[in-house]
Design an enzyme around this catalytic site. Sequence first.
Site, short mmCIF file in Angstrom:
data_model
loop_
_atom_site.label_atom_id
_atom_site.label_comp_id
_atom_site.label_asym_id
_atom_site.label_seq_id
_atom_site.Cartn_x
_atom_site.Cartn_y
_atom_site.Cartn_z
N ASP A 67 4.20 42.13 22.62
CA ASP A 67 2.84 41.60 22.42
C ASP A 67 2.00 41.64 23.69
O ASP A 67 2.50 41.91 24.78
CB ASP A 67 2.91 40.18 21.86
N ASP A 136 6.94 26.51 18.13
CA ASP A 136 6.61 26.41 16.70
C ASP A 136 7.39 27.43 15.87
O ASP A 136 7.10 27.65 14.70
CB ASP A 136 5.09 26.59 16.49
N HIS A 138 7.64 30.74 16.57
CA HIS A 138 7.12 32.12 16.55
C HIS A 138 8.03 33.08 17.31
O HIS A 138 8.76 32.68 18.21
CB HIS A 138 5.67 32.19 17.04
N GLU A 143 2.98 34.03 14.42
CA GLU A 143 2.84 32.58 14.30
C GLU A 143 3.19 32.11 12.89
O GLU A 143 3.16 32.92 11.94
CB GLU A 143 1.38 32.20 14.60
C1 GLP Z 1 5.15 33.62 24.16
C2 GLP Z 1 5.70 35.01 23.86
C3 GLP Z 1 7.03 34.95 23.11
C4 GLP Z 1 7.95 33.98 23.80
C5 GLP Z 1 7.34 32.61 23.83
C6 GLP Z 1 8.23 31.55 24.43
O1 GLP Z 1 4.52 33.08 23.07
N1 GLP Z 1 4.77 35.76 23.10
O2 GLP Z 1 7.58 36.24 23.04
O3 GLP Z 1 9.20 33.95 23.12
O4 GLP Z 1 6.14 32.70 24.59
O5 GLP Z 1 8.00 31.41 25.79
P1 GLP Z 1 8.96 30.70 26.79
O6 GLP Z 1 10.13 31.60 26.96
O7 GLP Z 1 8.18 30.55 28.05
O8 GLP Z 1 9.34 29.39 26.18
#
Ligand code: GLP
Length: 241
Positions: A67, A136, A138, A143
């Site tokens: 993404d 959440d 995702h 989402e």
């Molecule tokens: C973002 C990314 C996800 C990732 C998520 C969790 O939303 N798009 O791919 O899994 O963050 O982030 P973190 O690893 O900092 O908790």
Amino acid sequence: MRIYKAANYNEMSRMAANILSAQVILKPASVLGLATGSTPLGTYKQLIEWYEKGDIDFSEVTSINLDEYIGLSSTHEQSYHHFMHENFFDHINIKPGNIHLPDGTATDLEKECKDYDALISDTGGIDLQLLGIGTDGHIGFNEPSDAFEPLTHVVNLTDSTIKSNTRFFTDEEDVPKSAITVGIKTIMQAKKILMIVNGKNKADILKEALYGCITPALPASILQLHPDFTVIGDEEAFSSL
Ligand code: GLP
């Protein structure tokens, strides 16, 4: 589904790096689906270390990131382009032409989404998809929703995601409100999926994702259906199981 419990973040990162590394050793021209966020940082650091020792060669690897924020240029400090270069690509011998992320500044976003899907299918598909999980539920930026979005698409980020991403920006106002993400079908078509999860704040959502109903209201729950799905978490992440 295979579940591995690591004692802590470092052990989780080493285990994940071992799986990625084995993938690249067994198939040097692997297509790796890569993720951003704080969770995979330790994994990338470990892979860099092994690369520097001469244990892994990324010269034939292709990377497909999940993404990118809409509106941030590739040089913006908080763009996922910048994140991936700073934390991984700039330290290994992956060919610049083999690195792929969606372009969040494309003027025709619909075309950008279609082109990204075409690019993924041109590579022959993702061999190993690395994933984190949002608080959440995702994955990528898919989402919670009423339906699973199969293909690459533009998504409005939820308030919870925007709030949780605020930690990376000086001002909440600056946090992008939308992103381009690969879809659920693309993730599910990866030959192997490796999800890494750490921290107590992910414990409840992880339990629901792994053992609750399969529903687009919790996008990560679809992973229960993947035939080659591995989860590595630290003790805190598994504390609700
Ligand atoms: C973002 C990314 C996800 C990732 C998520 C969790 O939303 N798009 O791919 O899994 O963050 O982030 P973190 O690893 O900092 O908790």
